[in-house]
Design an enzyme around this catalytic site. Structure first.
Site, mmCIF file in Angstrom:
data_model
loop_
_atom_site.group_PDB
_atom_site.id
_atom_site.type_symbol
_atom_site.label_atom_id
_atom_site.label_comp_id
_atom_site.label_asym_id
_atom_site.label_seq_id
_atom_site.Cartn_x
_atom_site.Cartn_y
_atom_site.Cartn_z
ATOM 1 N N SER A 96 -107.409 47.144 -80.766
ATOM 2 C CA SER A 96 -107.387 47.193 -82.248
ATOM 3 C C SER A 96 -106.098 46.495 -82.534
ATOM 4 C CB SER A 96 -107.350 48.789 -82.608
ATOM 5 O OG SER A 96 -108.559 49.265 -82.352
ATOM 6 N N LYS A 171 -112.081 47.846 -88.388
ATOM 7 C CA LYS A 171 -111.393 49.076 -87.604
ATOM 8 C C LYS A 171 -110.132 49.596 -88.480
ATOM 9 C CE LYS A 171 -110.140 51.755 -84.463
ATOM 10 N NZ LYS A 171 -109.675 51.430 -82.935
ATOM 11 N N LYS A 239 -99.298 52.377 -85.015
ATOM 12 C CA LYS A 239 -99.562 51.093 -84.975
ATOM 13 C C LYS A 239 -100.609 50.478 -86.113
ATOM 14 C CE LYS A 239 -102.313 49.728 -82.149
ATOM 15 N NZ LYS A 239 -103.793 49.134 -82.245
#
Length: 294
Positions: A96, A171, A239
């Protein structure tokens, strides 16, 4: 049978590689911590001694590492995939990372004669272990069709969502929804406990109504027992929320709830919870409520 190099055998990558080996593919796994290959070896795969050893003769190279710089290092280093793999190899990045970085890497891959799909996954450790991941795939439709049997070996919901970078964009949206949902469940738990309600029973009935969600089902036991062994670390969700807020700013759209949750995730990390499961956002609600954290 497909010859697969699988780079990154962490919490998610390990069971994914195992499922591919169990499905009959020849899987060579590589990780900076060699002991992580034990389950893959037991499933019939092998532990590669280096990145070069893993990608030699591979038809497909799968990458599952934590962040954009890690993917860039795996692909772009002097001893990376772009230098070592055979022209025409299909690269599937399950990591990701930032959509713009994915687009740049995909353009570079095409220029070098490779094919590349971005295929981030959702479902956490449980989804990886149960081969029930949701996989959102960006890239060429023909490459997706070739890779579909591999995706089916590790996932339950597999969808081609558009050109390169699209998987990462979807995502990011997923991580926004998940973080907001976890925060809402955490606040509900602390609220219920403050009133002395049978919290387990309350969450059961809430799960059967409109408030029900996969997050509630999967994370309620963590919160009730204050057990936060990581299935997906707060560090990683921090993140991801950075990706969401940066991408939203670039697109010129407002994500006010996302920005707030990003700050709550950052606070949890700053308070030393980065290595815990993201359900440990509950601890942040406890801190804000003046309660001791377990």
């Amino acid at each position: 049978m497909t010859n697969i190099a699988f780079i990154g055998l962490g919490i998610m990558g390990n069971p994914m590689a195992v499922h591919l080996a169990t499905a009959g593919h020849a899987v060579a796994g590589f990780d900076r911590s060699p002991e992580r290959a034990a389950a893959l070896i037991e499933a019939g795969g092998r532990a590669a001694t280096s990145l070069a050893d893993a990608v030699k003769g591979a038809d497909v190279i799968c990458v599952m590492v934590p962040d954009s710089p890690d993917v860039e290092q795996v692909l772009n280093a002097d001893d990376g995939v772009f230098q070592l793999a055979e022209t025409g190899t299909l690269i599937i990045d399950f990591s990701s990372i930032r959509p713009d970085v994915t687009q740049q890497l995909a353009e570079q891959a095409r220029a070098l004669g490779f094919r590349m799909l971005d295929a981030p996954v959702s479902g956490g450790e449980a989804g990886a272990k149960n081969a029930a991941l949701s996989i959102m795939v960006g890239g060429e439709a023909d490459d997706f069709a070739i890779a579909k049997p591999l995706f089916d070996a590790i996932g339950k919901t597999v969808v081609h969502v558009g050109p390169s970078g699209s998987g990462q964009t979807v995502k990011a949206a997923n991580q926004l929804i998940v973080a907001a949902n976890i925060q809402a469940v955490a606040e509900a738990v602390i609220f219920l406990e403050a009133y002395g309600v049978d919290t387990k029973a309350a969450l059961e009935v809430l799960g059967g109504g409109l408030a029900g969600s996969a997050v509630l089902n999967q994370k309620k036991e963590n919160m009730l027992s204050r057990s936060f062994q990581p299935g997906f670390r707060i560090d990683l969700h921090h993140k991801d929320m950075g990706i969401v807020t940066a991408a939203a700013r670039e697109a010129g759209v407002a994500v006010p709830l996302g920005a707030l949750v990003a700050q709550l995730v950052a606070s949890a990390r700053a308070n030393g919870d980065g290595g815990l499961d993201h359900s440990a956002l509950l601890r942040g609600v406890e801190r804000l409520s003046g309660k001791a954290t377990a």
